[in-house]
Write a protein that holds these residues in place. Sequence first.
Motif, PDB file in Angstrom:
ATOM      1  N   ALA A  20       0.830  -1.216   0.000  1.00  0.00           N
ATOM      2  CA  ALA A  20       0.000   0.000   0.000  1.00  0.00           C
ATOM      3  C   ALA A  20       0.860   1.261   0.000  1.00  0.00           C
ATOM      4  N   ALA A  21       1.944   1.246   0.761  1.00  0.00           N
ATOM      5  CA  ALA A  21       2.833   2.411   0.809  1.00  0.00           C
ATOM      6  C   ALA A  21       3.497   2.636  -0.544  1.00  0.00           C
ATOM      7  N   TRP A  22       3.881   1.554  -1.213  1.00  0.00           N
ATOM      8  CA  TRP A  22       4.502   1.640  -2.527  1.00  0.00           C
ATOM      9  C   TRP A  22       3.504   2.185  -3.552  1.00  0.00           C
ATOM     10  N   ILE A  23       2.292   1.655  -3.550  1.00  0.00           N
ATOM     11  CA  ILE A  23       1.251   2.119  -4.459  1.00  0.00           C
ATOM     12  C   ILE A  23       0.958   3.595  -4.220  1.00  0.00           C
ATOM     13  N   LYS A  24       0.863   3.980  -2.972  1.00  0.00           N
ATOM     14  CA  LYS A  24       0.611   5.384  -2.631  1.00  0.00           C
ATOM     15  C   LYS A  24       1.739   6.274  -3.143  1.00  0.00           C
ATOM     16  N   ALA A  25       2.979   5.838  -2.962  1.00  0.00           N
ATOM     17  CA  ALA A  25       4.131   6.614  -3.424  1.00  0.00           C
ATOM     18  C   ALA A  25       4.127   6.741  -4.948  1.00  0.00           C
ATOM     19  N   TYR A  40      18.380   8.033 -11.019  1.00  0.00           N
ATOM     20  CA  TYR A  40      19.413   8.808 -11.681  1.00  0.00           C
ATOM     21  C   TYR A  40      19.030  10.267 -11.543  1.00  0.00           C
ATOM     22  N   ARG A  41      19.869  11.006 -10.846  1.00  0.00           N
ATOM     23  CA  ARG A  41      19.579  12.391 -10.493  1.00  0.00           C
ATOM     24  C   ARG A  41      18.272  12.449  -9.717  1.00  0.00           C
ATOM     25  N   ASP A  42      17.237  13.034 -10.295  1.00  0.00           N
ATOM     26  CA  ASP A  42      15.965  13.113  -9.566  1.00  0.00           C
ATOM     27  C   ASP A  42      14.888  12.229 -10.199  1.00  0.00           C
ATOM     28  N   GLU A  43      15.297  11.251 -10.989  1.00  0.00           N
ATOM     29  CA  GLU A  43      14.342  10.353 -11.643  1.00  0.00           C
ATOM     30  C   GLU A  43      14.460   8.941 -11.066  1.00  0.00           C
ATOM     31  N   TYR A  44      13.316   8.283 -10.930  1.00  0.00           N
ATOM     32  CA  TYR A  44      13.238   6.951 -10.351  1.00  0.00           C
ATOM     33  C   TYR A  44      12.513   6.005 -11.293  1.00  0.00           C
ATOM     34  N   CYS A  45      12.912   4.736 -11.291  1.00  0.00           N
ATOM     35  CA  CYS A  45      12.051   3.726 -11.900  1.00  0.00           C
ATOM     36  C   CYS A  45      11.110   3.251 -10.787  1.00  0.00           C
ATOM     37  N   CYS A  46      10.136   2.434 -11.122  1.00  0.00           N
ATOM     38  CA  CYS A  46       9.168   2.000 -10.104  1.00  0.00           C
ATOM     39  C   CYS A  46       9.848   1.234  -8.978  1.00  0.00           C
ATOM     40  N   MET A  47      10.919   0.487  -9.280  1.00  0.00           N
ATOM     41  CA  MET A  47      11.644  -0.242  -8.240  1.00  0.00           C
ATOM     42  C   MET A  47      12.457   0.736  -7.381  1.00  0.00           C
ATOM     43  N   GLY A  48      12.912   1.814  -7.971  1.00  0.00           N
ATOM     44  CA  GLY A  48      13.600   2.855  -7.206  1.00  0.00           C
ATOM     45  C   GLY A  48      12.667   3.520  -6.212  1.00  0.00           C
ATOM     46  N   VAL A  49      11.406   3.679  -6.598  1.00  0.00           N
ATOM     47  CA  VAL A  49      10.411   4.226  -5.674  1.00  0.00           C
ATOM     48  C   VAL A  49      10.247   3.277  -4.481  1.00  0.00           C
ATOM     49  N   LEU A  50      10.227   1.977  -4.746  1.00  0.00           N
ATOM     50  CA  LEU A  50      10.152   1.009  -3.651  1.00  0.00           C
ATOM     51  C   LEU A  50      11.353   1.145  -2.728  1.00  0.00           C
ATOM     52  N   ALA A  52      13.075   3.808  -2.183  1.00  0.00           N
ATOM     53  CA  ALA A  52      12.887   5.053  -1.428  1.00  0.00           C
ATOM     54  C   ALA A  52      11.885   4.857  -0.299  1.00  0.00           C
ATOM     55  N   VAL A  53      10.797   4.146  -0.582  1.00  0.00           N
ATOM     56  CA  VAL A  53       9.788   3.878   0.457  1.00  0.00           C
ATOM     57  C   VAL A  53      10.418   3.095   1.612  1.00  0.00           C
ATOM     58  N   LEU A  54      11.292   2.164   1.275  1.00  0.00           N
ATOM     59  CA  LEU A  54      11.949   1.332   2.290  1.00  0.00           C
ATOM     60  C   LEU A  54      13.142   2.022   2.936  1.00  0.00           C
ATOM     61  N   LYS A  56      16.031   2.286   1.498  1.00  0.00           N
ATOM     62  CA  LYS A  56      17.202   1.499   1.111  1.00  0.00           C
ATOM     63  C   LYS A  56      18.061   2.289   0.138  1.00  0.00           C
ATOM     64  N   PRO A  57      19.380   2.103   0.223  1.00  0.00           N
ATOM     65  CA  PRO A  57      20.268   2.810  -0.711  1.00  0.00           C
ATOM     66  C   PRO A  57      20.105   2.277  -2.130  1.00  0.00           C
ATOM     67  N   MET A  58      20.349   3.164  -3.079  1.00  0.00           N
ATOM     68  CA  MET A  58      20.251   2.784  -4.488  1.00  0.00           C
ATOM     69  C   MET A  58      21.575   3.044  -5.177  1.00  0.00           C
ATOM     70  N   VAL A  59      21.926   2.152  -6.069  1.00  0.00           N
ATOM     71  CA  VAL A  59      23.094   2.315  -6.917  1.00  0.00           C
ATOM     72  C   VAL A  59      22.573   2.484  -8.331  1.00  0.00           C
TER      73      VAL A  59
END
Length: 107
Positions: A20-25, A40-50, A52-54, A56-59
Amino acid sequence: MTTTHDTSTSHPEQESGLKAAWIKALRSGDYRQGYGALKYRDEYCCMGVLCAVLGKPMVYSTIPFWYSTSLAYDGSLVGELIGRNDVDRLTFPEIADWLESQNDIDI
């Protein structure tokens, strides 16, 4: 007169927890959609949004081991979502609608 509602019954249309938190985000408009990378910079893929919700660091182009093994049953969910984001170019709200329609996805 006070009316009470029974909240003990689960309804498929009422998501809870991480899903639910992921869908809301994804629907929030707070994340600019990107392709080919978790973030990348200020753009996210849907998994990147997940991620961010968690919190967790992203590479840039690496799918972290923690979600490629724990989120997907056999990697198929991650692949499905990457395809919907990067190949099909579905919008975040469209991806959220798809996630919401998948009753067998419980994260």
